[in-house]
Design an enzyme around this catalytic site. Structure first.
Site, PDB file in Angstrom:
ATOM      1  CG  ASN A   2      -1.751   1.212   1.369  1.00 47.83           C
ATOM      2  OD1 ASN A   2      -1.830   2.013   0.435  1.00 47.83           O
ATOM      3  ND2 ASN A   2      -2.384   1.386   2.517  1.00 47.83           N
TER       4      ASN A   2
ATOM      5  CE  LYS B 260      -0.278   3.536   4.442  1.00 50.74           C
ATOM      6  NZ  LYS B 260      -0.508   3.681   5.855  1.00 50.74           N
TER       7      LYS B 260
ATOM      8  CG  HIS C  14      -6.154   2.074   4.563  1.00 47.89           C
ATOM      9  ND1 HIS C  14      -5.761   3.071   5.416  1.00 47.89           N
ATOM     10  CD2 HIS C  14      -5.150   1.157   4.538  1.00 47.89           C
ATOM     11  CE1 HIS C  14      -4.558   2.773   5.886  1.00 47.89           C
ATOM     12  NE2 HIS C  14      -4.162   1.624   5.373  1.00 47.89           N
TER      13      HIS C  14
ATOM     14  CD  GLU D 277      -3.348   5.740   6.264  1.00 48.53           C
ATOM     15  OE1 GLU D 277      -3.262   5.710   5.029  1.00 48.53           O
ATOM     16  OE2 GLU D 277      -2.473   5.260   7.020  1.00 48.53           O
TER      17      GLU D 277
ATOM     18  CD  GLU E 231      -3.673  -2.332   6.953  1.00 45.67           C
ATOM     19  OE1 GLU E 231      -2.509  -2.503   6.604  1.00 45.67           O
ATOM     20  OE2 GLU E 231      -4.354  -1.366   6.571  1.00 45.67           O
TER      21      GLU E 231
ATOM     22  N   GLY F 123       1.895   2.641  10.814  1.00 46.56           N
ATOM     23  CA  GLY F 123       2.907   3.700  10.778  1.00 46.56           C
ATOM     24  C   GLY F 123       3.468   4.079  12.137  1.00 46.56           C
TER      25      GLY F 123
ATOM     26  CB  SER G 158       4.351  -1.214  12.282  1.00 51.82           C
ATOM     27  OG  SER G 158       3.902   0.097  12.543  1.00 51.82           O
TER      28      SER G 158
ATOM     29  N   GLY H   9       2.779  -0.838   4.237  1.00 49.39           N
ATOM     30  CA  GLY H   9       2.689   0.562   3.836  1.00 49.39           C
ATOM     31  C   GLY H   9       4.079   1.129   3.584  1.00 49.39           C
ATOM     32  N   GLY H  10       4.602   1.837   4.573  1.00 51.75           N
ATOM     33  CA  GLY H  10       5.892   2.533   4.448  1.00 51.75           C
ATOM     34  C   GLY H  10       6.998   1.701   3.812  1.00 51.75           C
TER      35      GLY H  10
HETATM   36  P1  PGA Z   1       2.435   0.773   7.526  1.00 45.08           P
HETATM   37  O1  PGA Z   1       1.009   0.913   6.823  1.00 45.08           O
HETATM   38  O2  PGA Z   1       3.055  -0.495   7.022  1.00 45.08           O
HETATM   39  O3  PGA Z   1       3.195   2.000   7.086  1.00 45.08           O
HETATM   40  O4  PGA Z   1       2.205   0.727   8.990  1.00 45.08           O
HETATM   41  C1  PGA Z   1       0.197  -0.211   6.608  1.00 45.08           C
HETATM   42  C2  PGA Z   1      -1.106   0.207   5.964  1.00 45.08           C
HETATM   43  O5  PGA Z   1      -1.624   1.283   6.280  1.00 45.08           O
HETATM   44  O6  PGA Z   1      -1.628  -0.519   5.125  1.00 45.08           O
END
Ligand code: PGA
Length: 240
Positions: free
Chosen positions: A9, A11, A87, A89, A159, A165, A201, A222-223
């Site tokens: 992902n 983002k 998601h 967010e 999640e 994050g 994470s 994500g990151g």
């Molecule tokens: P993250 O994000 O790996 O940066 O924690 C995961 C996600 O939001 O899908």
């Protein structure tokens, strides 16, 4: 054994001048169990590169006067095969409700897009011991009226919002138990047997440990997914 699912992902993390280098470095790493979800605007750069592409959000109407939105049909027509729906967010910053999310799920399935439905509790909900109730609600409403024939087209991403994050991760036992609970709810209330991945994470340092949890069918990253070195290590570890 079937490969676990790996979802990147991305983002709004990647700038246009990083894309070429990223694709070059990842070319030999991306296997058919990897789904990359770049920012919508850059998806055309990732199409026809021998990898599965997902969109990070869609609108539930197929077409019409909805300025700024992208439909599941438009996404499918350009070659996208997956959509992230609900998601945290989107739920948090854009006030998406479980009912909105359910409409999006149906729009995707109707238009042949595979759904990656995200569920998860906030830190406050966890502290109030409401994780099970919250997840059950999100799954029951989010998947309301989804026919069993779509079973192969839906992936659940568990999640916890507080783990996204933050470098804070539930214990392996907590993740395993929660994913088993999700599978139970899916069976009991939705009559669905779905793959469930963990997200929040996940990185190259913790993937070894996370990959050992039995009930986990894959990961959403994500990151770390926009960093070719980190993401390659994650893919290598998951694919064994
Ligand atoms: P993250 O994000 O790996 O940066 O924690 C995961 C996600 O939001 O899908």
């Amino acid at each position: 054994m079937e490969n676990k699912i790996i979802i990147g992902n991305m983002k709004m993390y990647m700038s246009i001048n990083q894309i070429d280098n990223y694709l070059k470095k990842m070319e030999d790493k991306i296997t058919n169990n990897v789904i990359l979800c770049p920012t919508s605007l850059y998806i055309p750069y990732f199409l026809n590169k021998n990898c599965n592409i997902g969109i990070q959000n869609i609108y539930y109407q197929d077409k019409g006067a909805y300025t700024g939105e992208i439909s599941a049909k438009e996404a499918y027509d350009i070659g996208i095969r997956y959509a992230i729906v609900g998601h945290s967010e989107r739920r948090f910053y854009f006030n998406e409700s479980d009912i909105d999310i359910n409409k999006k799920v149906h729009a995707c399935l109707k238009n042949n897009l595979n759904v990656i439905l995200c569920v998860g509790e906030t830190e406050e909900e966890k502290n109030m011991l409401k994780t099970d109730v919250v997840l059950r609600h999100q799954l029951k409403i989010g998947l309301n009226e989804v026919d069993k024939k779509y079973q192969e087209s839906i992936i659940i991403a568990y999640e916890p919002r507080w783990a996204i994050g933050t470098n804070k991760i539930p214990s392996s036992k907590e993740i395993g138990d929660t994913i088993n609970y999700i599978k139970l709810v899916l069976k009991k209330y939705c009559d669905l047997d779905l793959k469930v991945v963990y997200g929040g994470s996940v990185d190259n340092k913790n993937i070894d440990k996370l990959n050992k949890i039995d009930s986990v069918d894959g990961f959403m990253i994500g990151g770390a997914s926009v960093n070719p070195e980190k993401f390659s290590k994650i893919i290598d570890c998951v694919n064994g």
